[in-house]
Design a protein around this motif. Structure first.
Motif, mmCIF file in Angstrom:
data_model
loop_
_atom_site.group_PDB
_atom_site.id
_atom_site.type_symbol
_atom_site.label_atom_id
_atom_site.label_comp_id
_atom_site.label_asym_id
_atom_site.label_seq_id
_atom_site.Cartn_x
_atom_site.Cartn_y
_atom_site.Cartn_z
ATOM 1 N N THR A 5 36.835 47.058 38.378
ATOM 2 C CA THR A 5 37.632 45.808 39.042
ATOM 3 C C THR A 5 36.886 45.267 40.262
ATOM 4 O O THR A 5 37.500 45.099 41.237
ATOM 5 N N THR A 6 35.853 44.716 39.728
ATOM 6 C CA THR A 6 34.915 44.123 40.923
ATOM 7 C C THR A 6 35.501 42.811 41.209
ATOM 8 O O THR A 6 36.102 42.278 40.375
ATOM 9 N N ASP A 7 35.170 42.303 42.399
ATOM 10 C CA ASP A 7 35.650 40.986 42.968
ATOM 11 C C ASP A 7 35.179 39.778 41.685
ATOM 12 O O ASP A 7 36.017 39.001 41.506
ATOM 13 N N ASN A 8 34.061 39.939 41.244
ATOM 14 C CA ASN A 8 33.430 39.167 40.347
ATOM 15 C C ASN A 8 34.449 39.017 38.941
ATOM 16 O O ASN A 8 34.453 38.052 38.456
ATOM 17 N N TYR A 9 34.623 40.339 38.398
ATOM 18 C CA TYR A 9 35.670 40.493 37.475
ATOM 19 C C TYR A 9 36.926 39.776 37.746
ATOM 20 O O TYR A 9 37.502 38.968 36.750
ATOM 21 N N ILE A 10 37.503 40.078 38.696
ATOM 22 C CA ILE A 10 38.709 39.520 39.149
ATOM 23 C C ILE A 10 38.733 37.771 39.145
ATOM 24 O O ILE A 10 39.641 37.267 38.630
ATOM 25 N N ARG A 11 37.658 37.373 39.593
ATOM 26 C CA ARG A 11 37.652 35.981 39.617
ATOM 27 C C ARG A 11 37.621 35.367 38.264
ATOM 28 O O ARG A 11 37.666 33.948 38.153
ATOM 29 N N THR A 12 37.211 36.052 37.186
ATOM 30 C CA THR A 12 37.237 35.776 35.784
ATOM 31 C C THR A 12 38.680 35.411 35.320
ATOM 32 O O THR A 12 38.944 34.855 34.147
ATOM 33 N N LEU A 13 39.651 36.019 35.816
ATOM 34 C CA LEU A 13 40.887 36.242 35.401
ATOM 35 C C LEU A 13 41.983 34.922 35.916
ATOM 36 O O LEU A 13 41.505 34.418 36.937
#
Length: 502
Positions: free
Chosen positions: A28-36
């Motif tokens: 649950t990296t910040d970069n991953y969350i930003r894709t949601l």
């Protein structure tokens, strides 16, 4: 979740773990969350296993700084730590760093059900010395009831005046009721998952918690998108993956047994109902709060009996051919030919457990040795009317009483290692499978030869195939082993002939 009025969505874990492939929500990296696509105003959180930072070579603060940047640079607002008692004090250092960097922070204290009042007071005092947003307690084994929930809240409240939270598991079907009791006692943060999705028995169900707490919540709650999600995605997923309470999880909660034991057994075809109950009973006695595969195997074998009994098979078996019939489909398919062979050659016929592959009048003995399986089938043996070879030393009074109308031939059994030892009135065998016991009876009785029917085998990757193959290899290598061959099709590496050629 946004439409339903859920305050925080914990998207997943944040972890250092690198062994094997894990999906995006394990990190649950910040970069991953930003894709949601996150609705405006929905607040997000992540969870960290405290052990990962407590044991990290960079130290607690160093490890935390590797996982998180400052909150103003991150889409994450809340960080929670899943923490055991012995990790709590060190984890507070991570909480201090995160608070200083703008996060809201909570600690989810695991396995609290059997902690003493003083231990809980101590935790409260430690937490009170730090700027913690919420102190959670988790019913990790799903064993708590309303009274225990209230006791824990009161004990923590002695020294902790901040906000509290609860995380419940549904082993005994109490996840929602314990959650509501905690709210009644002043707990302000409650955890839930859609349809209770979670390991094994799962958690409090979000949809039920929302309905129960609707009057306590500000604003109007719109459950329609959540119900649609359950119908389209979570319902089918629950059917496929199988989370949720069942009688085995109920027992694990009742006896304080880690749910991983149940989860592992339910996914392993070697464990039937009797074996699962045997393992639960074993863990109840030795303790099963931490998962250990060796304890699971010990319980499956149910090997507490003595290797000597009161019956000697050599009187009847010496120099005789023996036919052992298992429960494989081939026994039924070729039953007429097997019966014809029995009538002509007159071998001793032994049938494992309560299967009925041939006419009852052709059976000389039934063979069973697993106490829980005997208990489960006890009503059948009297109906079948055959002599039963079984280790009386493994039976408690209730089992003996349930078999009171059955003639039992007491052949001793001890399960110790991957080896066979044959004695006049008992044996040591490597597993409590009925076929191992039956082979031992034949060897101890000095039978001439053994024929097998209904031992078809399993697929090559099935653990039962591996176990049975090892069993036959161990028997063939044992001193005193009797020559054996299968007269019906088998995938085991044993000699095979055809029942039609006999």
């Amino acid at each position: 979740m946004h439409a339903a009025g859920v305050d925080y969505v914990e998207v997943g874990f944040r972890s250092f773990e690198k062994s094997g492939f894990k999906g995006a929500c394990a990190y649950t990296t910040d970069n991953y969350i930003r894709t949601l696509k996150i609705p405006e105003g929905q607040v997000l959180g992540v969870m960290v296993n405290a052990a990962e930072i407590v044991n990290h070579p960079a130290g607690v603060v160093g490890a935390t700084s590797l996982l998180f940047s400052s909150a103003h640079l991150s889409p994450v607002d809340l960080v929670r730590f899943a923490c055991h008692f012995h990790e709590f004090e060190a984890t507070l250092q991570a909480c201090d760093w995160l608070k200083a960097n703008g996060y809201r922070v909570g600690i989810n204290l695991m396995q609290v059900a059997d902690r003493t009042e003083e231990e809980l007071h101590h935790i409260g005092r430690l937490a009170s010395a730090h700027d913690l947003d919420v102190l959670y307690f988790a019913d990790s084994l799903g064993s708590m009831d309303a009274a225990q929930t209230e006791r824990i809240v009161r004990a923590l409240r002695v020294a902790w005046s901040g906000e509290m939270g609860i995380h419940t598991h549904d082993n005994m079907g109490r996840a929602v009721s314990n959650t509501l009791k905690a709210v009644e006692c002043g707990v302000a943060w409650v955890d839930s998952t859609v349809t209770g999705m979670g390991r094994g028995p799962g958690n409090a169900q979000t949809e039920y918690v929302l309905m129960e707490l609707e009057a306590e919540r500000p604003g109007r709650m719109n459950l329609s998108p959540l119900m649609s999600l359950i119908r389209r995605r979570f319902g089918p997923m629950q059917f496929e993956c199988g989370w949720g309470k069942n009688p085995y999880y109920f027992l694990s909660g009742k006896y304080g047994i880690h749910p991983t034991y149940i989860q592992e057994m339910l996914s392993d075809p070697r464990y039937g109902e009797a074996e699962i109950l045997s393992v639960i009973d074993h863990l109840r006695q030795v303790g099963g709060k931490k998962f250990r595969s060796d304890l699971m195997e010990q319980g499956r074998q149910a090997s507490s009996g003595a290797s000597s009994g009161g019956w000697r098979p050599d009187v009847s078996f010496r120099g005789r051919d023996v036919l052992i019939i298992g429960a494989g489909p081939s026994a039924a398919v070729h039953a007429p030919a097997i019966e014809d062979y029995v009538l002509r050659a007159k071998p001793i016929v032994m049938v494992l457990n309560t299967s009925e592959p041939v006419r009852a009048e052709l059976v000389d003995y039934r063979v069973a040795c697993h106490a829980f399986r005997l208990m489960a089938d006890s009503h059948r043996y009297e109906v079948l009317g055959h002599r039963l070879i079984a280790p009386v030393g493994q039976m408690d009074d209730s089992l003996r009483d349930s078999l009171g109308g059955v003639e039992i031939l007491d052949f001793g059994l001890s399960v110790e290692s991957m080896a066979f030892e044959f004695r006049g009135d008992g044996a040591v065998v490597p597993t409590s499978l009925a076929i191992a016991y039956a082979l031992a009876v034949c060897s101890s009785g000095h039978a001439k030869a053994i024929k097998l029917a209904g031992f078809d085998g399993f697929s090559s990757d099935d653990p039962r195939q591996i176990e049975m193959s090892e069993l036959f290899a161990a028997y063939a290598a044992a001193e005193g082993a009797v020559p054996l061959e299968s007269i019906t099709p088998t995938s085991y590496k044993i000699p095979v002939t055809s029942v039609y050629a006999l």
